[in-house]
Scaffold this active site. Structure first.
Site, PDB file in Angstrom:
ATOM      1  N   CYS A 141      -6.194  -0.229   6.836  1.00 63.07           N
ATOM      2  CA  CYS A 141      -5.892   0.432   5.558  1.00 63.07           C
ATOM      3  C   CYS A 141      -6.978   1.461   5.213  1.00 63.07           C
ATOM      4  O   CYS A 141      -8.173   1.140   5.171  1.00 63.07           O
ATOM      5  CB  CYS A 141      -5.787  -0.619   4.455  1.00 63.07           C
ATOM      6  SG  CYS A 141      -5.412   0.097   2.833  1.00 63.07           S
TER       7      CYS A 141
ATOM      8  N   CYS B 245       0.842  -1.192   0.000  1.00 65.06           N
ATOM      9  CA  CYS B 245       0.000   0.000   0.000  1.00 65.06           C
ATOM     10  C   CYS B 245       0.885   1.253   0.000  1.00 65.06           C
ATOM     11  O   CYS B 245       1.993   1.244   0.521  1.00 65.06           O
ATOM     12  CB  CYS B 245      -0.896  -0.002   1.239  1.00 65.06           C
ATOM     13  SG  CYS B 245      -2.042   1.406   1.281  1.00 65.06           S
TER      14      CYS B 245
ATOM     15  N   HIS C  21      -2.046  -4.038   4.964  1.00 68.41           N
ATOM     16  CA  HIS C  21      -1.873  -3.632   6.364  1.00 68.41           C
ATOM     17  C   HIS C  21      -3.233  -3.421   7.007  1.00 68.41           C
ATOM     18  O   HIS C  21      -4.194  -3.019   6.352  1.00 68.41           O
ATOM     19  CB  HIS C  21      -1.001  -2.381   6.480  1.00 68.41           C
ATOM     20  CG  HIS C  21      -1.607  -1.140   5.911  1.00 68.41           C
ATOM     21  ND1 HIS C  21      -2.174  -0.154   6.694  1.00 68.41           N
ATOM     22  CD2 HIS C  21      -1.772  -0.727   4.635  1.00 68.41           C
ATOM     23  CE1 HIS C  21      -2.638   0.803   5.909  1.00 68.41           C
ATOM     24  NE2 HIS C  21      -2.410   0.490   4.656  1.00 68.41           N
TER      25      HIS C  21
ATOM     26  N   ARG D 111       3.032   4.904   6.281  1.00 75.16           N
ATOM     27  CA  ARG D 111       3.468   4.168   7.479  1.00 75.16           C
ATOM     28  C   ARG D 111       3.923   2.744   7.172  1.00 75.16           C
ATOM     29  O   ARG D 111       4.273   2.003   8.088  1.00 75.16           O
ATOM     30  CB  ARG D 111       2.314   4.132   8.494  1.00 75.16           C
ATOM     31  CG  ARG D 111       1.894   5.512   8.953  1.00 75.16           C
ATOM     32  CD  ARG D 111       0.554   5.461   9.658  1.00 75.16           C
ATOM     33  NE  ARG D 111      -0.520   5.056   8.745  1.00 75.16           N
ATOM     34  CZ  ARG D 111      -1.798   4.898   9.118  1.00 75.16           C
ATOM     35  NH1 ARG D 111      -2.147   5.111  10.370  1.00 75.16           N
ATOM     36  NH2 ARG D 111      -2.710   4.548   8.238  1.00 75.16           N
TER      37      ARG D 111
ATOM     38  N   ASP E  11       0.441   3.792   1.689  1.00 79.13           N
ATOM     39  CA  ASP E  11       0.419   4.390   3.036  1.00 79.13           C
ATOM     40  C   ASP E  11       1.841   4.686   3.532  1.00 79.13           C
ATOM     41  O   ASP E  11       2.705   3.798   3.510  1.00 79.13           O
ATOM     42  CB  ASP E  11      -0.288   3.413   3.996  1.00 79.13           C
ATOM     43  CG  ASP E  11      -0.646   4.050   5.320  1.00 79.13           C
ATOM     44  OD1 ASP E  11       0.268   4.627   5.961  1.00 79.13           O
ATOM     45  OD2 ASP E  11      -1.813   3.988   5.722  1.00 79.13           O
TER      46      ASP E  11
HETATM   47 CO    CO Z   1      -3.410   1.217   3.055  1.00 76.10          CO
END
Ligand code: CO
Length: 211
Positions: A101, A42, A98, A46, A44
């Site tokens: 999400c 992803c 994750h 993080r 993301d």
């Molecule tokens: Co995500």
């Protein structure tokens, strides 16, 4: 004056630090990359691939998008996958989702997000297919986390269904596809036990013959 000067300063410090620890590092990497892993994850912020598995540059070939989707019409992910398998001969394709999400969460909601709706409808389809299992879970957080897991499983299957993997296995190339999920709350990866190393279990519906 350079914009984002602080990032260039950090970069210069990082490069100097790497060179100090390993003077030949950049020369070796500049000559070639030979990663054993491809990471499909992803976007993301993080969930940075290399950091999570504590691997330096050169070790992981990375493709990231919102909600780690593998769509058969997405030239971006398919090009990256083809290059990784056929040119780099990577040994492992890791699909890593994750928990929590935001893309999956948005797909579970009803708010329109514009262009994103077209990307996320893929996850709505998945939700629709698994609605009974998800509805049986007691709270929204559990439903979200379960759909994040189901999404990884779906993308693992998609990777396995591509002509890229089917041809690689037919050639006898050793490449495995894995489904993992990362927990933002403790920084730990969980193996969803979806490792696929050949087309033995590929449904005849998806199986491709010789061209
Ligand atoms: Co995500």
């Amino acid at each position: 004056m350079r914009v984002l000067k602080h990032l260039f300063e950090r970069n210069a410090e990082w490069a100097a630090g790497v060179k100090k620890r390993d003077p030949g590092f950049f020369d070796r990497l500049a000559a070639q990359q030979k990663p054993a892993y491809m990471w499909i994850g992803c976007s993301d912020s993080r969930v940075p691939a290399n950091e999570i598995v504590d691997l330096p540059p050169g070790e992981v070939f990375v493709h990231r998008n919102v909600a780690n989707l593998v769509l058969h019409t997405d030239l971006n992910v398919l090009s990256a996958l083809q290059f990784a398998v056929e040119a780099l001969k990577i040994k492992h394709v890791i699909v890593c989702g994750h928990y929590g999400c935001g893309g999956v969460k948005a797909a579970m909601g009803t708010r329109s997000l514009g262009l994103m709706d077209n990307w996320l409808i893929e996850i709505k389809d998945l939700h629709q297919r698994h609605r009974a299992e998800l509805a049986a879970l007691s709270d929204a957080a559990s439903r979200l986390d379960r759909l994040c897991e189901l999404n990884v499983a779906q993308q693992v299957a998609r990777v396995c269904h591509t002509p890229i993997l089917q041809k690689a296995w037919r050639r006898g190339q050793e490449v495995s596809v894995h489904g993992w999920i990362y927990d933002l709350r403790d920084g730990l990866l969980k193996d969803l036990g979806l490792c696929v190393s050949g087309d033995k279990f590929t449904s005849p519906i998806y199986r491709l013959g010789e061209e």
